[in-house]
Design an enzyme around this catalytic site. Structure first.
Site, short mmCIF file in Angstrom:
data_model
loop_
_atom_site.label_atom_id
_atom_site.label_comp_id
_atom_site.label_asym_id
_atom_site.label_seq_id
_atom_site.Cartn_x
_atom_site.Cartn_y
_atom_site.Cartn_z
N ASP A 1 -10.84 -6.23 -6.03
CA ASP A 1 -10.77 -5.79 -7.41
C ASP A 1 -9.33 -5.62 -7.90
OD1 ASP A 1 -11.23 -2.19 -7.09
OD2 ASP A 1 -10.54 -3.67 -5.63
N HIS A 2 -8.38 -6.01 -7.07
CA HIS A 2 -6.98 -5.95 -7.51
C HIS A 2 -6.27 -7.28 -7.37
CE1 HIS A 2 -6.46 -1.51 -7.94
NE2 HIS A 2 -7.60 -1.57 -7.29
N HIS B 1 -7.19 -5.67 -2.10
CA HIS B 1 -8.63 -5.55 -2.36
C HIS B 1 -9.05 -6.51 -3.48
CE1 HIS B 1 -9.41 -1.40 -0.39
NE2 HIS B 1 -9.79 -2.40 0.38
N HIS C 1 -9.37 7.06 -1.48
CA HIS C 1 -8.85 7.23 -2.84
C HIS C 1 -8.52 8.70 -3.01
CE1 HIS C 1 -9.89 3.37 -4.76
NE2 HIS C 1 -10.84 3.33 -3.84
N ASP D 1 -4.43 1.87 -6.24
CA ASP D 1 -5.30 2.80 -5.51
C ASP D 1 -4.43 3.54 -4.52
OD1 ASP D 1 -8.24 0.63 -5.20
OD2 ASP D 1 -7.34 1.66 -6.90
#
Lengths: 96, 652
Positions: free
Chosen positions: B46-47, B44, B367, B150
């Site tokens: 954001d990672h 993802h 999540h 996550d």
């Protein structure tokens, strides 16, 4: 006449042209925000420090002489106080 | 994370709501050159999205690890991200070339495979959430840290649920995306999703589902495909999976079937579950014929730009249409704004338009919710918990909840802000294992054990020196030294002297051709020839000392002999030299004056025409029968003497 800046985690220096002998810290931050498209009001601030002496420029009105190399640190924090952009060459006294 | 001089970085993403350098993590607060290992949990944005920047444009020189599926999808996702950025924003962090270069530097790790880098041991567990997502457990010198990334403990259509590690870590860094919220049960959620879509298309509206091309999208496509199969009345309504990389994404998913769950894998034996019967790929908006109701899944999920935004701009005015947001929305994106159903929205071209389409938020983002988090931590029981990856208020509430939950156990729960560091102290016992010969019998308390201490990473072993090459790649070697010393004396002299110093001076056991002796059982001395002797010994502290002393002694003997001769010469003073010189000068001058001069016992005998004069060289006394000759010799001598003698200094 230029001032050279580098983000602490980056590899090399970029330069910002200035008119005159000095540029104020606040003005320099503005110019860096612009040139790196950092946007305004996003919740971080820039801490500027001298690359040779590691002295941090805390005061926004402090003047940085030309040909100085500075290190920039992006830190989380409140958005900076908006300042009125001032002509930076001859005026050493703070303006409103 | 730094411990015992090793530094590890977990994940390297960007903030999806911002662009350019403002989206980067606060890299200036760390020193990238100090990082040994970078572990990326999943693909993802954001990672993983700032990885090319971090690898190419900072001083980072460590190693990067991620799972196989993550690496494959990372490539596709970031290429897409770069293309989207190029369209909307002038200032890009990196380009396609940087991504390709970064691929070479990324190393892969498999689930449950343990790797050791520089004393850091780590392995990963399945995390659910998306394909290839991992939770990393890092072990440095016995202290274990679990970073969940996550994760989700609920199994879905194609992914496994997150595993629970079999032993508890000392620190658990856990995500808190959903804070204290609880998800609806899976079937309820799926029903809501399909109901909304069904009713919208029945009325003739279009459904826009903004989602990342890879990740939860596959789950939703599986749901839709199944629903469409069960509802023949919908078969003429097309479903589009819009992404320029639709085909390549599906190829990746088909490759990594083995990391998915049982259900998919058993289905794969009959037919490819990702070969959808009712869903067609859509490359771009030009290929799209917008006639009649349809369902389109398009990226990006935040509706900032790209295909999903274009469709949104087209459809937002019509109240029959619907937008179903299937994932976590980030603060600052358009998707987050429309959830509150404002009256108007800003289009891409800057104009305002009324928002009439329905907006539904049904989260499939996999999540862990509050219940899952509590259960996970309950099973794991880590003494330290650090909450990350969440919005500040939600995180605070979760922290409170966990504090009450774990009030009876001594658990520390922390929720640091950005750039706030957490320091913890761990004391560990240093353990060394004896192996090999030394381990044959157990020593008693108070007994001394001695051997070699070998340190590998953070483990210590004690072994006997002979075992060194068995248990490690090191080996011992022996050095034999030989030195030749010039010596011209008798061998017996050396032996006599050595016997005065050392107890054991023996002749060697074997027959040798030259005189040989062995001192202290270690040093062998042989007289090779009349010129020199050789010493040979195995190198160790005591033998070195013995040989040093033998060498010194041999040299000493050599020096003592010629010493008697040399002392005479030394005694000769400068004065004598001069005196001798003077005599010579006088002799040669007399010879040039009178011809026949002889030196007898320090006197000069001068013979002229039969007369003999005897001159004392020292005091100038002349003895002669002939008065004339005597006078002449006396004068001559006086003159010569004053010429040869030193000029007296004027007394002042």
């Amino acid at each position: 006449m230029a001032v050279y800046y580098k983000f602490k985690s980056a590899k090399d220096y970029d330069s910002i042209l200035i008119e005159g002998q000095f540029i104020s810290v606040g003005n320099l931050k503005e110019r860096i925000f612009e040139s790196k498209h950092l946007g305004r009001g996003t919740d971080f601030d820039l801490m500027i420090s001298n690359a040779q002496t590691n002295e941090e420029y805390v005061d926004e009105a402090a003047m940085i002489p030309k040909n100085t190399s500075v290190l920039i640190r992006r830190v989380p924090g409140c958005p900076r106080m908006p300042i009125v952009t001032e002509p930076d060459e001859y005026c050493l006294a703070p303006q409103f | 994370m730094t411990y015992r001089g090793k530094t590890i970085m977990f994940d390297c993403g960007i903030h999806p709501a911002y662009s350019g350098m403002a989206a980067l993590p606060y890299f200036d607060e760390i020193d990238p050159s100090q990082i040994d290992v970078l572990l990326v949990t999943h693909f993802h944005l954001d990672h993983a999205a700032s990885l090319p920047y971090f690898l190419e444009k900072t001083t980072f020189k460590g190693r990067v690890f991620m799972t196989h599926a993550t690496k494959a999808i990372y490539r596709l996702l970031l290429s897409d991200y770069v293309k989207v950025c190029k369209v909307s924003v002038e200032d890009m962090l990196y380009d396609e070339q940087d991504i390709i270069r970064s691929m070479d530097k990324i190393e892969v790790i498999d689930f449950h495979q343990t790797l050791e880098v520089n004393g850091i041991r780590f392995w990963c567990y399945t995390a659910g959430h998306v394909l290839g997502a991992a939770m990393f457990m890092v072990d440095i010198a016995g202290v274990r840290v679990l970073y969940t990334g996550d994760y989700s403990r609920e199994e879905d259509r194609h992914l496994r649920a997150a595993e629970t590690p079999q032993f508890s870590p000392d620190i658990c860094i856990i995500e808190s995306t959903y804070g204290i919220q609880t998800h609806q049960p899976r079937h309820v959620r799926e029903k809501r999703f399909t109901d909304v879509i069904h009713s919208t298309v029945s009325q003739g509206g279009r459904v826009l589902i903004p989602a990342f091309a890879l990740g939860r999208a596959q789950e939703l496509l599986l749901i839709l495909d199944e629903y469409w199969s069960n509802h023949p009345e919908l078969h003429n309504i097309p479903i589009y999976y819009a992404s320029p990389l639709a085909k390549r994404c599906m190829a990746v998913y088909q490759t990594y079937i083995n990391s998915m769950n049982e259900r998919i894998r058993s289905q794969y034996l009959n037919s490819n579950p990702f070969d959808f019967k009712h869903i067609s790929p859509l490359k771009s908006i030009e290929n799209f014929d917008d006639v009649g109701p349809s369902v389109v899944m398009a990226s990006p999920s935040g509706l900032q730009s790209g295909l999903s935004r274009q469709l949104f701009d087209k459809w937002c005015g019509d109240k029959r249409n619907a937008c179903v947001i299937p994932g976590y929305v980030v603060e600052g994106t358009l998707a987050k704004t429309i959830i509150n159903e404002p009256k108007e929205v800003t289009l891409m071209n800057g104009l305002m338009a009324p928002l009439n389409m329905q907006v539904h938020y049904i989260s499939f983002s996999a999540h862990a919710d509050s219940d899952q988090t509590s259960a996970f931590l309950d099973e794991l029981m880590p003494p330290n918990i650090i909450l990350v990856h969440g919005e500040a208020n939600e995180m605070g509430r979760l922290k409170q909840k966990l504090i009450t939950q774990f009030a009876d156990r001594n658990t520390k729960i922390m929720s640091p802000k950005n750039c706030q560091s957490v320091e913890m102290y761990f004391s560990s016992e240093k353990m060394a294992k004896t192996i090999g010969k030394l381990a044959e019998k157990t020593p008693e308390v108070g007994e001394t054990v001695s051997g070699l201490l070998v340190k590998k990473g953070f483990t210590y072993q004690i072994m006997a020196p002979d075992d060194l090459h068995v248990f490690s790649q090191l080996s011992t070697a022996n050095i034999t030294q030989r030195i030749s010393v010039p010596y011209t004396g008798a061998f017996g002299v050396i032996k006599h002297r050595l016997k005065q110093i050392y107890e054991s001076v023996e002749s060697p056991k074997e027959e040798t051709d030259v005189p040989t002796m062995v001192v202290h059982e270690k040093v062998t001395i042989r007289q090779e020839s009349d010129e020199y002797v050789t010493l040979q010994w195995p190198s160790d502290p005591i033998s070195d000392m013995v040989s040093d002393s033998v060498v010194a002694m041999v040299l000493n003997i050599s020096r003592e002999g010629p010493k008697v001769v040399s002392t005479e010469e030394v005694n000769k003073t400068a004065e004598e030299e001069t005196e001798k010189m003077t005599q010579k000068v006088i002799h040669s001058l007399f010879a040039s004056l009178f011809g026949d001069v002889k030196v007898v016992e320090g006197k000069f005998l001068i013979t002229v025409d039969g007369d003999v004069a005897s001159v004392d060289g020292k005091n100038g006394e002349v003895e002669c029968e002939n008065e004339g000759l005597k006078e002449r010799v006396k004068t001559a001598f006086r003159r010569i003497r004053s010429a040869a003698g030193p000029i007296p200094l004027p007394t002042s």
